[in-house]
Design an enzyme around this catalytic site. Sequence first.
Site, short mmCIF file in Angstrom:
data_model
loop_
_atom_site.label_atom_id
_atom_site.label_comp_id
_atom_site.label_asym_id
_atom_site.label_seq_id
_atom_site.Cartn_x
_atom_site.Cartn_y
_atom_site.Cartn_z
N ASP A 137 3.08 -8.46 -9.51
CA ASP A 137 3.29 -7.84 -8.20
C ASP A 137 4.34 -8.64 -7.44
O ASP A 137 4.11 -9.81 -7.14
CB ASP A 137 1.96 -7.83 -7.45
CG ASP A 137 2.02 -6.98 -6.21
OD1 ASP A 137 3.14 -6.69 -5.74
OD2 ASP A 137 0.96 -6.60 -5.70
N CYS A 180 6.05 -0.86 -4.41
CA CYS A 180 6.95 -1.79 -5.12
C CYS A 180 7.17 -1.41 -6.58
O CYS A 180 8.23 -0.96 -6.97
CB CYS A 180 6.44 -3.22 -5.03
SG CYS A 180 6.32 -3.85 -3.35
N ARG A 181 6.13 -1.60 -7.42
CA ARG A 181 6.32 -1.45 -8.87
C ARG A 181 6.34 0.00 -9.35
O ARG A 181 7.26 0.40 -10.08
CB ARG A 181 5.21 -2.22 -9.62
CG ARG A 181 5.31 -3.71 -9.45
CD ARG A 181 4.03 -4.41 -9.89
NE ARG A 181 2.92 -4.09 -9.01
CZ ARG A 181 1.66 -4.49 -9.19
NH1 ARG A 181 1.36 -5.19 -10.26
NH2 ARG A 181 0.72 -4.19 -8.32
N SER A 182 5.32 0.79 -8.98
CA SER A 182 5.27 2.15 -9.55
C SER A 182 6.40 3.06 -9.07
O SER A 182 6.86 3.90 -9.85
CB SER A 182 3.89 2.80 -9.35
OG SER A 182 3.53 2.86 -7.99
N ASN A 225 1.73 1.39 -4.41
CA ASN A 225 2.70 2.49 -4.62
C ASN A 225 3.93 2.34 -3.72
O ASN A 225 4.50 3.33 -3.26
CB ASN A 225 2.06 3.88 -4.45
CG ASN A 225 2.96 5.05 -4.89
OD1 ASN A 225 2.93 6.12 -4.29
ND2 ASN A 225 3.77 4.86 -5.89
N CYS A 273 0.37 1.64 -9.46
CA CYS A 273 0.19 0.22 -9.11
C CYS A 273 -0.78 0.15 -7.94
O CYS A 273 -1.50 1.12 -7.68
CB CYS A 273 1.53 -0.46 -8.82
SG CYS A 273 2.44 0.18 -7.40
P1 4NP Z 1 2.78 -2.71 -5.47
O1 4NP Z 1 2.79 -3.96 -4.47
O2 4NP Z 1 1.34 -2.57 -5.97
O3 4NP Z 1 3.71 -3.08 -6.56
O4 4NP Z 1 3.23 -1.52 -4.66
C1 4NP Z 1 1.97 -4.01 -3.34
C2 4NP Z 1 2.41 -3.47 -2.17
C3 4NP Z 1 1.61 -3.53 -1.03
C4 4NP Z 1 0.38 -4.14 -1.10
C5 4NP Z 1 -0.06 -4.67 -2.28
C6 4NP Z 1 0.73 -4.60 -3.42
N1 4NP Z 1 -0.43 -4.22 0.06
O5 4NP Z 1 -1.49 -4.87 0.02
O6 4NP Z 1 -0.07 -3.65 1.11
#
Ligand code: 4NP
Length: 145
Positions: free
Chosen positions: A117, A8-10, A6, A3
């Site tokens: 997200d 939240c989702r992955s 790295n 994702c």
């Molecule tokens: P993820 O969510 O891609 O599902 O891990 C996010 C977590 C942090 C950020 C963006 C998306 N960020 O910009 O810090």
Amino acid sequence: MVCLGNICRSPLAEGILKSKVDANKFYIDSAGTGGWHIGELPDGRSISVARTHGIDLTDQRCRKFSILDFDDFDIIYVMDKSNYRDVISLARLEKDKKKVRLILDELNALESNEVPDPYYGGDMGFENVFQMLNKTCDIIASKLN
Ligand code: 4NP
């Protein structure tokens, strides 16, 4: 499992798929296309939703997707189309590109093939993501096992 952050989702996708397949036969890992959280634990909301479903994510640490992952993994599942573009842009050969798949394409969902997200939303977003990933990982695991 890839994702953006790295956190939240992955990490959820990694933990969920690991809970469904034999660790002696399949190596599953996750990474982010962005490097803002390298070395950190998954987001507390992902840890918490996974825990309510009996899955522990606290052994995971954030890392950034690397070109070498194309050599180390047979399949690279991405969560959304933006991740798809980012990973494909790093591909060296057609062989690399062929490894990259939108994880929800396994589900043939009618509404969308993107895992939203949940980072800027509330806890329900994380439960929603968990349910989507759980369903698609059931299908992935049934193909792998
Ligand atoms: P993820 O969510 O891609 O599902 O891990 C996010 C977590 C942090 C950020 C963006 C998306 N960020 O910009 O810090």
